[in-house]
Design an enzyme around this catalytic site. Sequence first.
Site, PDB file in Angstrom:
ATOM      1  N   GLU A  81      42.608 -31.992  69.416  1.00  0.00           N
ATOM      2  CA  GLU A  81      42.768 -31.355  70.384  1.00  0.00           C
ATOM      3  C   GLU A  81      41.691 -31.615  71.560  1.00  0.00           C
ATOM      4  O   GLU A  81      40.530 -31.943  71.167  1.00  0.00           O
ATOM      5  CB  GLU A  81      42.391 -29.925  70.177  1.00  0.00           C
ATOM      6  CG  GLU A  81      43.786 -29.313  69.481  1.00  0.00           C
ATOM      7  CD  GLU A  81      43.592 -28.131  68.702  1.00  0.00           C
ATOM      8  OE1 GLU A  81      44.426 -27.009  68.976  1.00  0.00           O
ATOM      9  OE2 GLU A  81      42.370 -27.864  68.166  1.00  0.00           O
ATOM     10  N   CYS A  95      36.196 -31.896  77.171  1.00  0.00           N
ATOM     11  CA  CYS A  95      35.662 -31.660  75.742  1.00  0.00           C
ATOM     12  C   CYS A  95      36.622 -32.559  74.789  1.00  0.00           C
ATOM     13  O   CYS A  95      37.925 -32.399  74.865  1.00  0.00           O
ATOM     14  CB  CYS A  95      35.725 -30.408  75.237  1.00  0.00           C
ATOM     15  SG  CYS A  95      35.145 -29.921  73.630  1.00  0.00           S
ATOM     16  N   CYS A 102      36.933 -31.818  60.240  1.00  0.00           N
ATOM     17  CA  CYS A 102      35.489 -32.220  60.039  1.00  0.00           C
ATOM     18  C   CYS A 102      35.050 -32.261  58.576  1.00  0.00           C
ATOM     19  O   CYS A 102      35.283 -30.989  57.791  1.00  0.00           O
ATOM     20  CB  CYS A 102      34.782 -31.494  60.963  1.00  0.00           C
ATOM     21  SG  CYS A 102      32.965 -31.559  60.933  1.00  0.00           S
ATOM     22  N   CYS A 106      31.312 -26.182  58.578  1.00  0.00           N
ATOM     23  CA  CYS A 106      30.253 -25.072  58.858  1.00  0.00           C
ATOM     24  C   CYS A 106      31.048 -23.751  58.813  1.00  0.00           C
ATOM     25  O   CYS A 106      32.260 -23.618  59.154  1.00  0.00           O
ATOM     26  CB  CYS A 106      29.624 -25.165  60.258  1.00  0.00           C
ATOM     27  SG  CYS A 106      28.807 -26.723  60.511  1.00  0.00           S
ATOM     28  N   CYS A 109      33.048 -22.229  61.842  1.00  0.00           N
ATOM     29  CA  CYS A 109      33.829 -23.215  62.831  1.00  0.00           C
ATOM     30  C   CYS A 109      35.376 -23.270  62.223  1.00  0.00           C
ATOM     31  O   CYS A 109      35.289 -23.615  61.157  1.00  0.00           O
ATOM     32  CB  CYS A 109      33.096 -24.436  62.575  1.00  0.00           C
ATOM     33  SG  CYS A 109      33.968 -25.718  63.764  1.00  0.00           S
ATOM     34  N   CYS A 324      34.820 -23.564  71.997  1.00  0.00           N
ATOM     35  CA  CYS A 324      34.055 -24.279  70.941  1.00  0.00           C
ATOM     36  C   CYS A 324      34.495 -23.732  69.535  1.00  0.00           C
ATOM     37  O   CYS A 324      34.377 -22.455  69.537  1.00  0.00           O
ATOM     38  CB  CYS A 324      32.591 -24.571  71.032  1.00  0.00           C
ATOM     39  SG  CYS A 324      32.104 -24.990  72.608  1.00  0.00           S
TER      40      CYS A 324
HETATM   41  N1  SAH Z   1      30.551 -31.381  65.086  1.00  0.00           N
HETATM   42  C1  SAH Z   1      29.643 -31.272  66.356  1.00  0.00           C
HETATM   43  C2  SAH Z   1      30.312 -31.249  67.576  1.00  0.00           C
HETATM   44  C3  SAH Z   1      31.585 -30.358  67.577  1.00  0.00           C
HETATM   45  S1  SAH Z   1      31.365 -28.670  67.559  1.00  0.00           S
HETATM   46  C4  SAH Z   1      28.532 -30.035  66.125  1.00  0.00           C
HETATM   47  O1  SAH Z   1      28.720 -29.439  65.239  1.00  0.00           O
HETATM   48  O2  SAH Z   1      27.728 -30.070  66.983  1.00  0.00           O
HETATM   49  C5  SAH Z   1      30.773 -27.924  69.196  1.00  0.00           C
HETATM   50  C6  SAH Z   1      29.982 -26.959  69.197  1.00  0.00           C
HETATM   51  O3  SAH Z   1      30.598 -25.654  68.836  1.00  0.00           O
HETATM   52  C7  SAH Z   1      28.857 -26.857  68.373  1.00  0.00           C
HETATM   53  O4  SAH Z   1      27.654 -26.466  68.775  1.00  0.00           O
HETATM   54  C8  SAH Z   1      29.403 -25.926  67.212  1.00  0.00           C
HETATM   55  O5  SAH Z   1      28.432 -25.417  66.460  1.00  0.00           O
HETATM   56  C9  SAH Z   1      29.800 -24.989  68.216  1.00  0.00           C
HETATM   57  N2  SAH Z   1      30.695 -24.026  67.279  1.00  0.00           N
HETATM   58  C10 SAH Z   1      31.319 -23.968  66.237  1.00  0.00           C
HETATM   59  N3  SAH Z   1      32.283 -23.108  65.877  1.00  0.00           N
HETATM   60  C11 SAH Z   1      31.801 -22.358  66.884  1.00  0.00           C
HETATM   61  C12 SAH Z   1      32.278 -20.779  67.334  1.00  0.00           C
HETATM   62  N4  SAH Z   1      33.220 -20.327  66.425  1.00  0.00           N
HETATM   63  N5  SAH Z   1      32.062 -20.119  68.299  1.00  0.00           N
HETATM   64  C13 SAH Z   1      31.159 -20.911  69.210  1.00  0.00           C
HETATM   65  N6  SAH Z   1      30.663 -22.114  68.996  1.00  0.00           N
HETATM   66  C14 SAH Z   1      31.096 -22.745  67.860  1.00  0.00           C
HETATM   67 FE1  SF4 Z   2      31.997 -29.749  61.984  1.00  0.00          FE
HETATM   68 FE2  SF4 Z   2      32.650 -27.429  63.243  1.00  0.00          FE
HETATM   69 FE3  SF4 Z   2      30.447 -27.941  61.872  1.00  0.00          FE
HETATM   70 FE4  SF4 Z   2      30.744 -29.181  64.188  1.00  0.00          FE
HETATM   71  S1  SF4 Z   2      30.519 -27.006  63.965  1.00  0.00           S
HETATM   72  S2  SF4 Z   2      30.070 -30.178  62.318  1.00  0.00           S
HETATM   73  S3  SF4 Z   2      32.999 -29.441  64.201  1.00  0.00           S
HETATM   74  S4  SF4 Z   2      32.396 -27.902  60.974  1.00  0.00           S
END
Ligand code: SAH
Ligand code: SF4
Length: 338
Positions: A81, A95, A102, A106, A109, A324
């Site tokens: 996406e 973006c 991934c 986390c 996420c 995000c």
């Molecule tokens: N993997 C990288 C880049 C992709 S995520 C990273 O983690 O930085 C891009 C951003 O979205 C990151 O700061 C991530 O922590 C944030 N993010 C992830 N899940 C989210 C959510 N549910 N709501 C808002 N931001 C989120």
């Molecule tokens: Fe991966 Fe989502 Fe964690 Fe970014 S926030 S490192 S995309 S699991």
Amino acid sequence: MNWLFQANWLADEKPYRRQQVIEGVFKNLITDWGQATNLPLALRQYLELECSLEIDAITSISKDKTSEKALIKYADGLCAETVLMRHKTGRLTVCVSSQIGCPLGCSFCATGKLGLQRNLTAGEILMQVLYWARLVKQEDDRLNNLVFMGMGEPLLNYDEVWSAIRWINSDEGLGIGARHISISTAGIVPGIRRLAAENYQVNLAISLHASNNRLRTKLMPINKRYNIEQVLIAVDNYIVKTGRQVMFEYLLLSGINDSPNHARELAKLLNKSLYIVNLLPYNPTGVYRASKKEEQNEFRRILSEAGIKVTVRNSLGGDIDAACGQLATQTTNSLPIR
Ligand code: SAH
Ligand code: SF4
């Protein structure tokens, strides 16, 4: 489809053909080789076979029309996406995803829940960008900013991400200034070190989301491998090498990391002049609740009063799951569509 320019395609051609091919793809944003009328017919036909310029995408647009999401389908049927955000100022930010899924898992996420399906190639990353570049060209506009904040951890796919960045940034490519390109990472220390050594002006953002290691490990398992102190040492090295400011992203999760004590702890941790904190509202993925406005304001106030530069991200695209961490929340996510 292999999108990255391959020198061997033009092995038997005059040297200036290379420039014409690149111009067709990145400047004229052609969608099939038939449009490259400055190339001989036989070469156009050859390129059409070697490297079709077609991009297969399913798009959706948010109600307020500020963001559009495209699900790009690759040759193996997997999808990634990408989102176009239209800011009030008129600026356009794309973006992009660096991986399908991934591996870092986390807890907040949506992408993390998928696990890693595979890395994207530089060409596949470029397809996401070219898709939007072509679209906005029809509106006589061009892309201003690019962020690696879609699916995946860019620093775990370093070579492909870097090669895509070179085309996005270079004058013969899309010409988006390095200072308008941002990489967000969960804190992959070797990747941050490599980035520092590039001596390039791209922006670095660190997904921190917690003010101590115990909490961060709960939210982000990668913290067991690279803890906060190790990440900050790598960030400081990056700042020494590049002189750039570094952004720390902090997701406000109600009752988890958003108390005044957390704010004070964070202020102590990040009290350096080239650090800036960006507070992110949580986009629901079913696990946590977003902090209330008052908690968010209080958190921000404590940081500001402690002398920390702090901004709050306004999240675009919530109603199309394009915000995000929400990428890949629908059933279409990264499953093969046949
Ligand atoms: N993997 C990288 C880049 C992709 S995520 C990273 O983690 O930085 C891009 C951003 O979205 C990151 O700061 C991530 O922590 C944030 N993010 C992830 N899940 C989210 C959510 N549910 N709501 C808002 N931001 C989120
Ligand atoms: Fe991966 Fe989502 Fe964690 Fe970014 S926030 S490192 S995309 S699991």
